[in-house]
Write a protein that holds these residues in place. Structure first.
Motif, PDB file in Angstrom:
ATOM      1  N   ASP A 858       0.837  -1.201   0.000  1.00  0.00           N
ATOM      2  CA  ASP A 858       0.000   0.000   0.000  1.00  0.00           C
ATOM      3  C   ASP A 858       0.868   1.244   0.000  1.00  0.00           C
ATOM      4  O   ASP A 858       1.862   1.327   0.732  1.00  0.00           O
ATOM      5  CB  ASP A 858      -0.908   0.021   1.227  1.00  0.00           C
ATOM      6  CG  ASP A 858      -1.880  -1.157   1.247  1.00  0.00           C
ATOM      7  OD1 ASP A 858      -2.163  -1.695   0.163  1.00  0.00           O
ATOM      8  OD2 ASP A 858      -2.338  -1.532   2.346  1.00  0.00           O
ATOM      9  N   VAL A 859       0.479   2.205  -0.806  1.00  0.00           N
ATOM     10  CA  VAL A 859       1.214   3.461  -0.927  1.00  0.00           C
ATOM     11  C   VAL A 859       0.277   4.621  -0.659  1.00  0.00           C
ATOM     12  O   VAL A 859      -0.801   4.715  -1.256  1.00  0.00           O
ATOM     13  CB  VAL A 859       1.827   3.619  -2.333  1.00  0.00           C
ATOM     14  CG1 VAL A 859       2.611   4.928  -2.422  1.00  0.00           C
ATOM     15  CG2 VAL A 859       2.718   2.437  -2.666  1.00  0.00           C
ATOM     16  N   GLU A 860       0.685   5.477   0.244  1.00  0.00           N
ATOM     17  CA  GLU A 860      -0.025   6.725   0.507  1.00  0.00           C
ATOM     18  C   GLU A 860       0.879   7.853   0.041  1.00  0.00           C
ATOM     19  O   GLU A 860       1.884   8.153   0.670  1.00  0.00           O
ATOM     20  CB  GLU A 860      -0.337   6.858   2.001  1.00  0.00           C
ATOM     21  CG  GLU A 860      -1.236   8.033   2.348  1.00  0.00           C
ATOM     22  CD  GLU A 860      -1.538   8.102   3.837  1.00  0.00           C
ATOM     23  OE1 GLU A 860      -2.707   8.292   4.189  1.00  0.00           O
ATOM     24  OE2 GLU A 860      -0.592   7.954   4.639  1.00  0.00           O
ATOM     25  N   SER A 861       0.544   8.471  -1.086  1.00  0.00           N
ATOM     26  CA  SER A 861       1.448   9.428  -1.717  1.00  0.00           C
ATOM     27  C   SER A 861       1.649  10.687  -0.895  1.00  0.00           C
ATOM     28  O   SER A 861       2.728  11.290  -0.919  1.00  0.00           O
ATOM     29  CB  SER A 861       0.925   9.805  -3.112  1.00  0.00           C
ATOM     30  OG  SER A 861       0.868   8.675  -3.947  1.00  0.00           O
ATOM     31  N   ILE A 862       0.621  11.117  -0.202  1.00  0.00           N
ATOM     32  CA  ILE A 862       0.723  12.292   0.665  1.00  0.00           C
ATOM     33  C   ILE A 862       0.047  11.962   1.990  1.00  0.00           C
ATOM     34  O   ILE A 862      -0.855  11.128   2.043  1.00  0.00           O
ATOM     35  CB  ILE A 862       0.074  13.535   0.034  1.00  0.00           C
ATOM     36  CG1 ILE A 862      -1.409  13.279  -0.244  1.00  0.00           C
ATOM     37  CG2 ILE A 862       0.809  13.976  -1.214  1.00  0.00           C
ATOM     38  CD1 ILE A 862      -2.156  14.505  -0.714  1.00  0.00           C
ATOM     39  N   PRO A 863       0.496  12.588   3.085  1.00  0.00           N
ATOM     40  CA  PRO A 863      -0.105  12.294   4.386  1.00  0.00           C
ATOM     41  C   PRO A 863      -1.612  12.535   4.365  1.00  0.00           C
ATOM     42  O   PRO A 863      -2.087  13.591   3.942  1.00  0.00           O
ATOM     43  CB  PRO A 863       0.603  13.280   5.329  1.00  0.00           C
ATOM     44  CG  PRO A 863       1.900  13.579   4.657  1.00  0.00           C
ATOM     45  CD  PRO A 863       1.606  13.556   3.186  1.00  0.00           C
ATOM     46  N   GLY A 864      -2.363  11.541   4.798  1.00  0.00           N
ATOM     47  CA  GLY A 864      -3.810  11.667   4.826  1.00  0.00           C
ATOM     48  C   GLY A 864      -4.475  11.527   3.475  1.00  0.00           C
ATOM     49  O   GLY A 864      -5.689  11.707   3.354  1.00  0.00           O
ATOM     50  N   GLY A 865      -3.694  11.202   2.456  1.00  0.00           N
ATOM     51  CA  GLY A 865      -4.256  11.089   1.113  1.00  0.00           C
ATOM     52  C   GLY A 865      -4.810   9.713   0.846  1.00  0.00           C
ATOM     53  O   GLY A 865      -4.967   8.867   1.736  1.00  0.00           O
ATOM     54  N   ASN A 866      -5.091   9.454  -0.416  1.00  0.00           N
ATOM     55  CA  ASN A 866      -5.630   8.164  -0.822  1.00  0.00           C
ATOM     56  C   ASN A 866      -4.559   7.086  -0.707  1.00  0.00           C
ATOM     57  O   ASN A 866      -3.368   7.346  -0.902  1.00  0.00           O
ATOM     58  CB  ASN A 866      -6.125   8.234  -2.266  1.00  0.00           C
ATOM     59  CG  ASN A 866      -7.163   9.315  -2.438  1.00  0.00           C
ATOM     60  OD1 ASN A 866      -8.177   9.329  -1.757  1.00  0.00           O
ATOM     61  ND2 ASN A 866      -6.902  10.241  -3.342  1.00  0.00           N
ATOM     62  N   ILE A 867      -4.974   5.886  -0.402  1.00  0.00           N
ATOM     63  CA  ILE A 867      -4.066   4.752  -0.293  1.00  0.00           C
ATOM     64  C   ILE A 867      -4.220   3.890  -1.540  1.00  0.00           C
ATOM     65  O   ILE A 867      -5.321   3.429  -1.854  1.00  0.00           O
ATOM     66  CB  ILE A 867      -4.353   3.929   0.971  1.00  0.00           C
ATOM     67  CG1 ILE A 867      -4.096   4.788   2.222  1.00  0.00           C
ATOM     68  CG2 ILE A 867      -3.474   2.681   0.995  1.00  0.00           C
ATOM     69  CD1 ILE A 867      -4.407   4.084   3.517  1.00  0.00           C
ATOM     70  N   ASP A 868      -3.130   3.708  -2.272  1.00  0.00           N
ATOM     71  CA  ASP A 868      -3.122   2.850  -3.454  1.00  0.00           C
ATOM     72  C   ASP A 868      -2.772   1.429  -3.033  1.00  0.00           C
ATOM     73  O   ASP A 868      -1.713   1.194  -2.444  1.00  0.00           O
ATOM     74  CB  ASP A 868      -2.083   3.336  -4.473  1.00  0.00           C
ATOM     75  CG  ASP A 868      -2.410   4.707  -5.020  1.00  0.00           C
ATOM     76  OD1 ASP A 868      -3.590   5.073  -5.004  1.00  0.00           O
ATOM     77  OD2 ASP A 868      -1.470   5.412  -5.446  1.00  0.00           O
ATOM     78  N   HIS A 869      -3.637   0.509  -3.349  1.00  0.00           N
ATOM     79  CA  HIS A 869      -3.408  -0.896  -3.030  1.00  0.00           C
ATOM     80  C   HIS A 869      -2.797  -1.556  -4.268  1.00  0.00           C
ATOM     81  O   HIS A 869      -3.498  -1.857  -5.235  1.00  0.00           O
ATOM     82  CB  HIS A 869      -4.716  -1.572  -2.630  1.00  0.00           C
ATOM     83  CG  HIS A 869      -5.407  -0.888  -1.486  1.00  0.00           C
ATOM     84  ND1 HIS A 869      -4.943  -0.944  -0.191  1.00  0.00           N
ATOM     85  CD2 HIS A 869      -6.513  -0.101  -1.455  1.00  0.00           C
ATOM     86  CE1 HIS A 869      -5.744  -0.248   0.605  1.00  0.00           C
ATOM     87  NE2 HIS A 869      -6.704   0.280  -0.144  1.00  0.00           N
ATOM     88  N   ARG A 870      -1.493  -1.773  -4.236  1.00  0.00           N
ATOM     89  CA  ARG A 870      -0.776  -2.177  -5.439  1.00  0.00           C
ATOM     90  C   ARG A 870      -0.407  -3.646  -5.491  1.00  0.00           C
ATOM     91  O   ARG A 870       0.167  -4.083  -6.497  1.00  0.00           O
ATOM     92  CB  ARG A 870       0.484  -1.317  -5.591  1.00  0.00           C
ATOM     93  CG  ARG A 870       0.169   0.158  -5.734  1.00  0.00           C
ATOM     94  CD  ARG A 870       1.264   0.910  -6.417  1.00  0.00           C
ATOM     95  NE  ARG A 870       0.875   2.277  -6.741  1.00  0.00           N
ATOM     96  CZ  ARG A 870       1.371   2.973  -7.739  1.00  0.00           C
ATOM     97  NH1 ARG A 870       2.257   2.428  -8.539  1.00  0.00           N
ATOM     98  NH2 ARG A 870       0.982   4.209  -7.967  1.00  0.00           N
ATOM     99  N   ALA A 871      -0.656  -4.392  -4.459  1.00  0.00           N
ATOM    100  CA  ALA A 871      -0.351  -5.825  -4.514  1.00  0.00           C
ATOM    101  C   ALA A 871      -1.134  -6.467  -5.659  1.00  0.00           C
ATOM    102  O   ALA A 871      -2.329  -6.237  -5.826  1.00  0.00           O
ATOM    103  CB  ALA A 871      -0.703  -6.490  -3.195  1.00  0.00           C
ATOM    104  N   GLY A 872      -0.444  -7.242  -6.465  1.00  0.00           N
ATOM    105  CA  GLY A 872      -1.073  -7.895  -7.607  1.00  0.00           C
ATOM    106  C   GLY A 872      -1.179  -7.026  -8.834  1.00  0.00           C
ATOM    107  O   GLY A 872      -1.920  -7.369  -9.764  1.00  0.00           O
ATOM    108  N   THR A 873      -0.437  -5.902  -8.862  1.00  0.00           N
ATOM    109  CA  THR A 873      -0.507  -4.991 -10.010  1.00  0.00           C
ATOM    110  C   THR A 873       0.895  -4.675 -10.521  1.00  0.00           C
ATOM    111  O   THR A 873       1.902  -4.955  -9.870  1.00  0.00           O
ATOM    112  CB  THR A 873      -1.200  -3.664  -9.639  1.00  0.00           C
ATOM    113  OG1 THR A 873      -0.345  -2.896  -8.771  1.00  0.00           O
ATOM    114  CG2 THR A 873      -2.533  -3.911  -8.950  1.00  0.00           C
TER     115      THR A 873
END
Length: 983
Positions: A858-873
């Protein structure tokens, strides 16, 4: 010891290269004596132990495994291991690493993987502190140890994702010559490798000297040589040139119809607001393939269909490499129980990148992309004159784009020279206490020479001259079509640029380890030490680049310190740190029911940086041996990464990252009418935001963006703070030692890991800023009101004349967080064939399985921002293939002097993170190899990689060459043959 010998030895150590004289004499002593079990330092700990067991998961790769793969660079094998996510490799050209070989544990960034040689640091190769594995002497590698998870308490900064430690051969007696040749079955990409290793004892066994010399060569392959990449890199900027309509001063529809009526096209076939008209050689115009009369060779083949130029086949698919290396080490007893040593490492290699001819980038004078040409330029074709005359302002200059194929492709050649000199002493103090103290001075120098740059100012001078530049250079410059250019004009507009980079590293460390006292369960051992590290980086760009005169778009590259062909500013800075550390191995209890052993390993380090001040890191690992066959292990660590020189001090510059073509949500310019954004339920809001950002209303309903790249502004930030990481591991080790021939050599381990990095240094990259401005690819509302004041939207600037994105701000900040967890597993099994009813005379079988299952990334590009769920991508940047399952199974049969092996490599299916849908199915590769010990002097080996000649998968949001060339095999079937001789 005699004082005379001591003085002579001290002189040889200070001289360093005295090993050459030693190695040239025949007085090599034979290895004698019995083999003793010695205490060994395990990577991840400072305390030596005899059992070679670790509280944290470690994977070890031996030198023979490296040879069995037939690679000329060690990263090739490491990147097939499940713990790594391949990043900058031999197939990284655009984006690329200027020929470097980097490794990336867990996909957390090459700068977060610490690379060591014999537990010591190697001079970095980039301003972010990344180490180039090309600097490791391949002929001396005894083994490679990989530990994942935070190790800052043991090794300091940069070990957030883990450590790769190359163990070198310490003692060698004799002479060994190793040669190898390889090629693909398509007879390209040839590889050559030659290593000479010499060493021996001297002075009655009191000293030992080793010298290793090596040469490696890797031939290049172009994209056009493989079907998957022969059509790639679509670009609207062609060598033929194009007239780009300025929306506020467009020609009339009547004029457009009149021109295309001459080509037999019905009125309205081409709209007056069509943004791009290309030039044929006869002066006629074409629009998106309509009336195209130009070349149809491989690089022009897509123009009649899409109107775009096929840049891909002109790029490197495999970058070339020519490397020379020398390593020398000498050690000698100084006094009883004290030994002095010195070593010198030298590597010189050349590599580079190759791209399609230079396109015109942003005009520094006007802010427009391309060139503004006077309406009365003498080379303007007649049909274009008709269109220009119909504009509301017929005498205004007009905009053209041009790719400068007359000058050839953009080619960079990087020459690297890496040196490191190290001197030290080690020995025994009292009891089992030992010490080691050393100083090292290392430097990497890189000279990058770039060909294919174009002077924006010189081109503009020729275009604006009343005679088209004929009075300046022979024939002048005609940009309308792929016209010949005189040597004088080519020399006038072209620029060869040279960039110089120097990275200096100084190290000093002193440590001691031994037993403090005995506990009922065993020895309480400790390690204490202190060190000093200084890194200094100095980048001097060519003055042509620093003055922003070149129009060449760079190699798109987000990695700091890798220089493209773009405008560059000087970068100079340094960091230093003083550290103290300690570690304690505490035996808690032993020999109790269900507690054969219970040990605790504690570590602490305090670091005082000149940039961020004082920081502490620590760890606690446990090892519970329930019975001899079963051990539970695990631990916790707090790690940090101090910001690098480049992240702190990089001057504002330009890059050209890829955003992909218009297609699925998250790819391309959302304002492009062909993309999913303009066809979604929010299409009206998207259109309104596009207009508010600067897309002219006259073209909003026909707006397209033909390039897959945008310009981005990059730069450092001296106020950056350290990254922090918390890591947890928990696992089981099963080594039963069954009293059965078939299962007496069975062992297995399974470990869970969890890592979370916070305050990560990074940027909001162009693709993220653009897609999140229009609501992110996962559908979460990152800009629910479609406001231009949104954080992501504020980073984007468009050209008011064309509506195209002209810049995305991407400077460094402590922004992101990464959280990942998964399960690693490993199994080893070996047996003689007598265990299955045959005879051990028929040989023995051994098998090794390594694998990992990625649970979350999981990647959160900015604090409090959206979380990208990248496992399997998989994404569109290097090191972004987060497949759930990765594994490798190797099986070997050894019989007398012959060995045969087979290896299965597996990568599970991944979805396209940006465009959606499956990017690649489950992928399996099979390799075979064999070796024959002809006699005591000669060994012969051979192998075939990718036996099935399996091609790489193609997907929409690809990294380069229509795929992820670092993860998937783009070369096809290839073979190698090697011969080793010992004397």
């Amino acid at each position: 010891m005699k004082s005379t010998r001591d003085r002579l030895l001290a002189s040889s150590i200070l001289g360093g290269m005295a090993v050459l004289a030693v190695a040239s004499t025949p007085a090599f002593a034979a290895e004698t004596g019995t083999t003793e079990v010695q205490e060994i330092i395990v990577t991840g700990s400072r305390i030596a132990r005899q059992d070679y067991e670790s509280n944290t998961p470690i994977v070890t790769v031996g030198a023979e495994a490296l040879k069995n793969t037939g690679t000329v660079t060690v990263d090739t094998l490491l990147n097939t291991m499940p713990q790594f996510v391949p990043s900058v490799t031999a197939t990284s050209n655009n984006p690329g690493g200027s020929g470097q070989a980097n490794v990336e544990l867990r996909g957390l960034g090459t700068q977060r993987t610490l690379v060591l040689m014999d537990g010591r640091r190697i001079p970095p190769s980039n301003s972010d502190g990344t180490v180039d594995l090309n600097t490791v002497p391949p002929g001396l590698i005894e083994s490679v140890e990989v530990i994942t998870g935070g190790a800052s308490a043991t090794y300091g900064s940069d070990a957030i994702a883990g450590v790769v430690n190359f163990r070198l051969k310490k003692h060698f007696n004799g002479i060994e010559v190793d040669t190898q040749y390889g090629s693909t079955t398509r007879r390209d990409g040839e590889t050559e490798n030659v290593t000479l290793l010499m060493g021996g004892d001297f002075d009655g066994g009191a000293g030992n000297a080793v010298l290793a010399l090596g040469f490696s060569n890797r031939g290049s392959i172009k994209n056009g040589a493989r079907a998957i990449s022969s059509v790639s890199g679509a670009s609207s900027t062609t060598p033929l040139g194009s007239y780009d309509t300025i929306a506020t001063n467009a020609p009339t529809q009547a004029a457009m119809d009149a021109v295309f009526a001459k080509y037999g096209k019905a009125p309205g076939t081409v709209s007056r607001t069509f943004t791009r008209l290309g030039f044929n050689q006869d002066g006629s115009l074409f629009a998106n393939g309509v009336n195209y009369k130009g070349p149809t060779t491989i690089d022009y083949s897509t123009i009649p269909v899409t109107g775009n130029y096929n840049t891909g086949p002109l790029n490197y698919l495999v970058v070339p490499l020519e490397r020379y290396n020398a390593f020398a080490r000498v050690e000698h007893d100084l006094v009883d129980n004290v030994k002095g040593y010195a070593q010198f490492n030298f590597v010189s290699y050349q590599s580079g990148a190759l791209l399609a001819p230079s396109p015109a980038a942003s005009n520094p004078a006007t802010g427009n992309t391309g060139f503004l040409v006077p309406y009365n330029n003498p080379f303007v074709p007649t049909d274009l004159q008709t269109l220009l005359a119909s504009r509301p302002n017929p005498t205004a200059p007009f905009l053209i784009r041009k790719r400068f194929s007359e000058l050839g492709g953009r080619r960079s050649v990087s020459d690297y020279t890496v040196t490191q000199m190290l001197v030290g002493v080690n020995g025994k103090l009292w009891g089992d206490w030992t010490f080691d103290a050393y100083m090292a001075d290392g430097r990497e120098k890189r000279l990058e020479t770039q060909y294919g740059n174009v002077s924006h100012g010189a081109v503009r001078t020729l275009l604006e001259a009343a005679d088209g530049g004929k009075s300046i250079c022979a024939g002048g410059y005609n940009p309308f079509g792929a016209n010949p250019i005189s040597a004088a004009c080519a020399a006038y507009i072209s620029r060869i640029t040279k960039n110089s980079t120097t990275y200096d590293q100084r190290l000093a460390e002193a440590s001691a380890t031994g037993t403090v006292f005995d506990l009922p369960a065993g020895h309480l051992k400790v390690a204490i030490g202190t060190d000093y590290i200084r890194n200094a980086y100095n980048f001097i760009p060519d003055s042509v680049l620093s003055t922003r005169d070149t129009s060449t778009a760079p190699i798109p590259q987000d990695a700091p310190g890798v220089v493209g062909f773009n405008a560059q500013n000087p970068l100079q800075g340094s960091t230093d740190v003083y550290e103290v550390y300690g570690e304690a191995l505490i035996p808690i209890v032993k020999d109790l029911p269900f507690v054969k052993e219970l040990n605790l390993d504690l570590g602490y380090r305090y670091s005082d940086y000149n940039t961020i001040g004082g920081v502490s890191t620590y760890r606690a690992d446990g090892n519970w041996k329930i019975v001899d066959a079963l051990t539970v292990r695990g631990g916790y660590s707090k790690a940090i990464r101090a910001p690098s020189v480049g992240e702190l001090y990089a001057a504002t510059g330009q890059s050209f990252p890829t955003i992909g073509p218009a297609g699925g949500v998250g790819s391309g310019d959302p304002c492009d009418v062909r993309g999913a954004y303009r066809k979604s339920a929010s299409a009206a809001q998207v259109k309104a935001l596009c207009l508010a950002q600067g897309v002219p209303s006259v073209v909003i309903d026909t707006f397209t963006y033909g390039n897959s790249q945008v310009q981005a502004t990059t730069g450092g930030n001296p106020t950056l703070q350290e990254e922090t990481a918390d890591s947890y591991t928990a696992g089981l080790v099963f080594a039963p030692h069954f009293d059965m021939p078939l299962f007496e050599r069975v062992s297995a381990s399974v470990d869970y890991y969890h890592m979370k990095i916070e305050n990560a240094v990074g940027t909001i990259n162009a693709a993220t800023a653009i897609s999140y401005c229009f609501n992110n690819p996962q559908g979460t509302a990152s800009n629910p009101t479609f406001s231009t004041s949104n954080l992501f939207c504020s980073l984007i600037r468009r050209d008011p004349a064309t509506g195209e994105i002209v810049n995305v701000t991407s400077t460094n900040a402590n922004l992101a967080s990464y959280e990942t967890d998964g399960i690693d597993f490993q199994a080893d099994w070996g047996f003689g064939l007598g265990a299955v009813g045959l005879s051990d005379d028929w040989g023995r079988i051994s098998a090794n399985l390594q694998g990992t299952y990625l649970l979350n990334y999981d990647v959160e590009s900015i604090p409090g921002g959206n979380i990208d769920h990248r496992a399997g991508t998989v994404g569109n940047t290097l090191g972004s293939n987060y497949s759930h399952w990765k594994g490798a199974l190797g099986v070997r049969w050894a019989w007398q002097d012959i060995e045969l092996g087979m290896r299965w490599r597996f990568v599970s299916k991944v979805d396209d993170f940006f465009a959606g849908g499956q990017a690649a199915p489950n992928y399996s590769y099979y390799d075979v190899d064999g070796s024959w010990k002809i006699n005591d002097m000669f060994d012969l080996r051979a192998g075939v990689t990718n036996v099935g000649d399996k091609a790489a998968p193609a997907y929409t949001s690809q990294i380069e060459a229509n795929t992820d060339p670092s993860t998937y095999d783009v070369l096809g079937r290839r073979y190698f043959v090697g011969l080793r001789a010992r004397f």
